[in-house]
Each structure stands twice: as structure tokens, then as C-alpha cells.
Design a protein around this motif. Structure first.
Motif, mmCIF file in Angstrom:
data_model
loop_
_atom_site.group_PDB
_atom_site.id
_atom_site.type_symbol
_atom_site.label_atom_id
_atom_site.label_comp_id
_atom_site.label_asym_id
_atom_site.label_seq_id
_atom_site.Cartn_x
_atom_site.Cartn_y
_atom_site.Cartn_z
ATOM 1 N N ARG A 1 0.830 -1.207 0.000
ATOM 2 C CA ARG A 1 0.000 0.000 0.000
ATOM 3 C C ARG A 1 0.862 1.253 0.000
ATOM 4 O O ARG A 1 0.546 2.240 -0.651
ATOM 5 N N GLN A 2 2.005 1.171 0.689
ATOM 6 C CA GLN A 2 2.911 2.310 0.757
ATOM 7 C C GLN A 2 3.922 2.335 -0.400
ATOM 8 O O GLN A 2 4.779 3.211 -0.455
ATOM 9 N N GLY A 3 3.808 1.369 -1.322
ATOM 10 C CA GLY A 3 4.677 1.351 -2.500
ATOM 11 C C GLY A 3 6.126 1.006 -2.203
ATOM 12 O O GLY A 3 7.025 1.387 -2.957
ATOM 13 N N LYS A 4 6.369 0.263 -1.144
ATOM 14 C CA LYS A 4 7.734 -0.079 -0.750
ATOM 15 C C LYS A 4 8.178 -1.384 -1.416
ATOM 16 O O LYS A 4 7.362 -2.179 -1.851
ATOM 17 N N ILE A 5 9.485 -1.584 -1.463
ATOM 18 C CA ILE A 5 10.060 -2.779 -2.080
ATOM 19 C C ILE A 5 9.743 -4.008 -1.231
ATOM 20 O O ILE A 5 9.854 -3.965 -0.003
ATOM 21 N N ILE A 6 9.371 -5.093 -1.912
ATOM 22 C CA ILE A 6 9.118 -6.372 -1.256
ATOM 23 C C ILE A 6 9.947 -7.426 -1.989
ATOM 24 O O ILE A 6 9.759 -7.639 -3.186
ATOM 25 N N PRO B 1 7.669 -19.510 -15.089
ATOM 26 C CA PRO B 1 8.262 -20.724 -14.508
ATOM 27 C C PRO B 1 9.758 -20.905 -14.730
ATOM 28 O O PRO B 1 10.411 -21.562 -13.921
ATOM 29 N N ASP B 2 10.293 -20.345 -15.799
ATOM 30 C CA ASP B 2 11.698 -20.585 -16.117
ATOM 31 C C ASP B 2 12.621 -19.426 -15.757
ATOM 32 O O ASP B 2 13.818 -19.495 -16.019
ATOM 33 N N GLN B 3 12.081 -18.363 -15.178
ATOM 34 C CA GLN B 3 12.914 -17.221 -14.801
ATOM 35 C C GLN B 3 13.357 -17.372 -13.347
ATOM 36 O O GLN B 3 12.519 -17.479 -12.464
ATOM 37 N N PRO B 4 14.659 -17.367 -13.099
ATOM 38 C CA PRO B 4 15.144 -17.517 -11.725
ATOM 39 C C PRO B 4 14.666 -16.397 -10.799
ATOM 40 O O PRO B 4 14.343 -16.634 -9.650
ATOM 41 N N ILE B 5 14.658 -15.170 -11.316
ATOM 42 C CA ILE B 5 14.210 -14.008 -10.543
ATOM 43 C C ILE B 5 13.257 -13.197 -11.403
ATOM 44 O O ILE B 5 13.518 -12.960 -12.586
ATOM 45 N N VAL B 6 12.150 -12.786 -10.800
ATOM 46 C CA VAL B 6 11.177 -11.952 -11.503
ATOM 47 C C VAL B 6 11.004 -10.671 -10.702
ATOM 48 O O VAL B 6 10.748 -10.713 -9.497
ATOM 49 N N VAL B 7 11.154 -9.539 -11.374
ATOM 50 C CA VAL B 7 10.911 -8.243 -10.751
ATOM 51 C C VAL B 7 9.713 -7.628 -11.463
ATOM 52 O O VAL B 7 9.744 -7.403 -12.669
ATOM 53 N N ASP B 8 8.646 -7.393 -10.718
ATOM 54 C CA ASP B 8 7.465 -6.734 -11.259
ATOM 55 C C ASP B 8 7.227 -5.488 -10.418
ATOM 56 O O ASP B 8 6.716 -5.565 -9.302
ATOM 57 N N GLY B 9 7.665 -4.365 -10.928
ATOM 58 C CA GLY B 9 7.555 -3.117 -10.189
ATOM 59 C C GLY B 9 8.399 -3.165 -8.926
ATOM 60 O O GLY B 9 9.612 -3.321 -8.980
ATOM 61 N N ASN B 10 7.747 -3.096 -7.779
ATOM 62 C CA ASN B 10 8.448 -3.073 -6.494
ATOM 63 C C ASN B 10 8.603 -4.457 -5.866
ATOM 64 O O ASN B 10 9.108 -4.566 -4.749
ATOM 65 N N ILE B 11 8.178 -5.511 -6.568
ATOM 66 C CA ILE B 11 8.173 -6.852 -5.978
ATOM 67 C C ILE B 11 9.172 -7.779 -6.672
ATOM 68 O O ILE B 11 9.161 -7.917 -7.901
ATOM 69 N N ILE B 12 10.010 -8.409 -5.846
ATOM 70 C CA ILE B 12 11.008 -9.366 -6.333
ATOM 71 C C ILE B 12 10.611 -10.756 -5.832
ATOM 72 O O ILE B 12 10.354 -10.935 -4.646
ATOM 73 N N GLU C 1 3.397 -10.497 -12.522
ATOM 74 C CA GLU C 1 4.308 -11.621 -12.736
ATOM 75 C C GLU C 1 5.074 -11.957 -11.471
ATOM 76 O O GLU C 1 5.411 -11.068 -10.674
ATOM 77 N N GLY C 2 5.369 -13.246 -11.319
ATOM 78 C CA GLY C 2 6.154 -13.706 -10.187
ATOM 79 C C GLY C 2 6.570 -15.140 -10.388
ATOM 80 O O GLY C 2 6.216 -15.773 -11.384
ATOM 81 N N THR C 3 7.323 -15.645 -9.429
ATOM 82 C CA THR C 3 7.716 -17.045 -9.456
ATOM 83 C C THR C 3 7.942 -17.523 -8.034
ATOM 84 O O THR C 3 7.975 -16.724 -7.097
ATOM 85 N N THR C 4 8.083 -18.823 -7.891
ATOM 86 C CA THR C 4 8.364 -19.447 -6.603
ATOM 87 C C THR C 4 9.029 -20.789 -6.864
ATOM 88 O O THR C 4 9.354 -21.097 -8.016
ATOM 89 N N TYR C 5 9.205 -21.596 -5.844
ATOM 90 C CA TYR C 5 9.936 -22.851 -5.960
ATOM 91 C C TYR C 5 9.525 -23.629 -7.197
ATOM 92 O O TYR C 5 8.347 -23.902 -7.413
ATOM 93 N N ASN C 6 10.529 -23.983 -8.013
ATOM 94 C CA ASN C 6 10.267 -24.535 -9.341
ATOM 95 C C ASN C 6 10.454 -26.041 -9.449
ATOM 96 O O ASN C 6 10.191 -26.619 -10.502
ATOM 97 N N LEU C 7 10.897 -26.702 -8.401
ATOM 98 C CA LEU C 7 11.132 -28.136 -8.492
ATOM 99 C C LEU C 7 9.926 -28.883 -7.933
ATOM 100 O O LEU C 7 8.924 -28.281 -7.582
#
Length: 195
Positions: free
Chosen positions: A100-105, A149-160, A125-131
Motif C-alpha cells: 500500500r505504501q509502495g515499498k520494495i518487497i 516458470p523458467d525465470q530464476p528471478i522476476v521483478v514486477d515493479g516493487n516486488i522481487i 508476474e512472479g515465481t516461486t519454488y520450481n522443483l
């Protein structure tokens, strides 16, 4: 000073938490000196996946989110009780307020699941445990997340988000870069022997 809240659930993975403490700590001591990390939990004492115990500096009920610039969430094991804390309303409420405060997560591995459950990743967009046949990624998709699913890290705006423990340092460095500068992040990486 930019403050990072390291939000810990019982059953967290110690290695995923430690990368945040180290990268932010190295920056405070030897980088540009502008970051500080505070451990926060729901209990007086937390136990990680493999029985290591931690006493958080603050409890969620005592924290003032306005004082923080970023949120870091390590993943954990279901068998160790991770989701009992991570899916609780107090835990999810912290995530929602940072958004809500637009901070990095920043989350590592299944740390993305409470982020997804909080509702802040719907349509993003996001990802999580892939195995494990993608079971956790399917759970993330059920929260309305567009799973990459195949991206090790996904950054969507303020969310990693990231897809397994091997990405832990990369997530912590991305968080540092977003809090400071790319040049400072490279400097800290060099000091720590990564470049």
C-alpha cells in the motif's frame, strides 16, 4: 538510513534469511553505509527449518511500518510450520501495508507464496519454488499470479520473487541495488568476492 524489515515465519530457511542480513550488513559497514536490517517475527523466538533458533528484534505487533523502506521474506518448509505463520493475517497484513505504501518487497523461493496469498500479486508476474513438478508454482498461480516458470528471478515493479534457494544472494543484491544504486551494489559484490 534505509531500513529493511526481515520478516521471519517459524520454519523459515536460515540460509535464505542470512543473505539479507549479510548483504545489507556488508553495505552498512563497507558499502555506502545507508542500510540497516531489523528482524521481525510473530513470536519471541523463531525456529528455522532445521532447528536453528532466532530471537527477532521486534514482533509484528510492535513494529511501525512507516519506519521501513523495504520488506524481505525468506521461504521455509511446510513440515517445519512455515505456512502457519506465513499465511496468518498478521503476516499477510504486513505485506499488504508495505505494498500500500509502495515499498520494495523481496522474497526468496516459497517466500513468494504469502506475497501471492496477500493478494498484491494478482495479475502481476512472479515465481516461486520450481522443483517438485511445479507444485508450488501452481499454488502461486492459484493466487492470480502470472507465473514465469523458467525465470530464476522476476521483478514486477516493487516486488522481487525467485524460484529456489540458489537465487538467494541474487535477490539480496537486487534489493540492495533498488535501495541504493547499481554502482554501490557492484562495489559490495566485489567486496564480498562475487565479481
Amino acid at each position: 538510513m534505509k531500513k529493511v524489515c526481515l520478516l521471519l515465519a517459524d520454519g523459515f530457511e536460515a540460509v535464505e534469511a542470512s543473505v539479507f542480513t549479510d548483504v545489507i550488513g556488508w553495505n552498512k559497514s563497507l558499502g555506502d553505509g545507508t542500510t540497516q536490517l531489523v528482524t521481525v517475527g510473530l513470536h519471541d523466538q523463531l525456529q528455522c527449518t532445521f532447528n536453528f533458533t532466532v530471537i527477532p528484534e521486534l514482533q509484528v505487533s510492535d513494529m511501525n511500518i512507516d519506519e521501513f523502506d523495504a520488506l524481505a521474506i525468506p521461504g521455509g518448509f511446510e513440515e517445519a510450520g512455515f505456512y502457519e505463520d506465513a499465511y496468518s493475517e498478521p503476516f499477510l497484513g504486513v505485506i499488504r501495508e508495505f505494498e500500500r505504501q509502495g515499498k520494495i518487497i523481496a522474497s526468496i523461493c516459497v517466500g513468494a507464496l504469502p506475497v501471492g496469498k496477500s493478494g498484491i500479486l494478482v495479475g502481476r508476474e512472479g515465481t516461486t519454488y520450481n522443483l517438485g513438478e511445479g507444485r508450488r508454482q501452481k499454488q502461486l498461480a492459484e493466487f492470480g499470479v502470472k507465473v514465469a516458470p523458467d525465470q530464476p528471478i522476476v521483478v514486477d515493479g516493487n516486488i522481487i520473487t525467485s524460484y529456489n534457494p540458489s537465487t538467494a544472494f541474487d535477490v539480496a543484491f537486487k534489493l540492495l541495488e533498488m535501495l541504493t544504486t547499481k554502482e554501490n551494489c557492484v562495489h559490495v559484490k566485489r567486496l564480498m568476492g562475487f565479481v
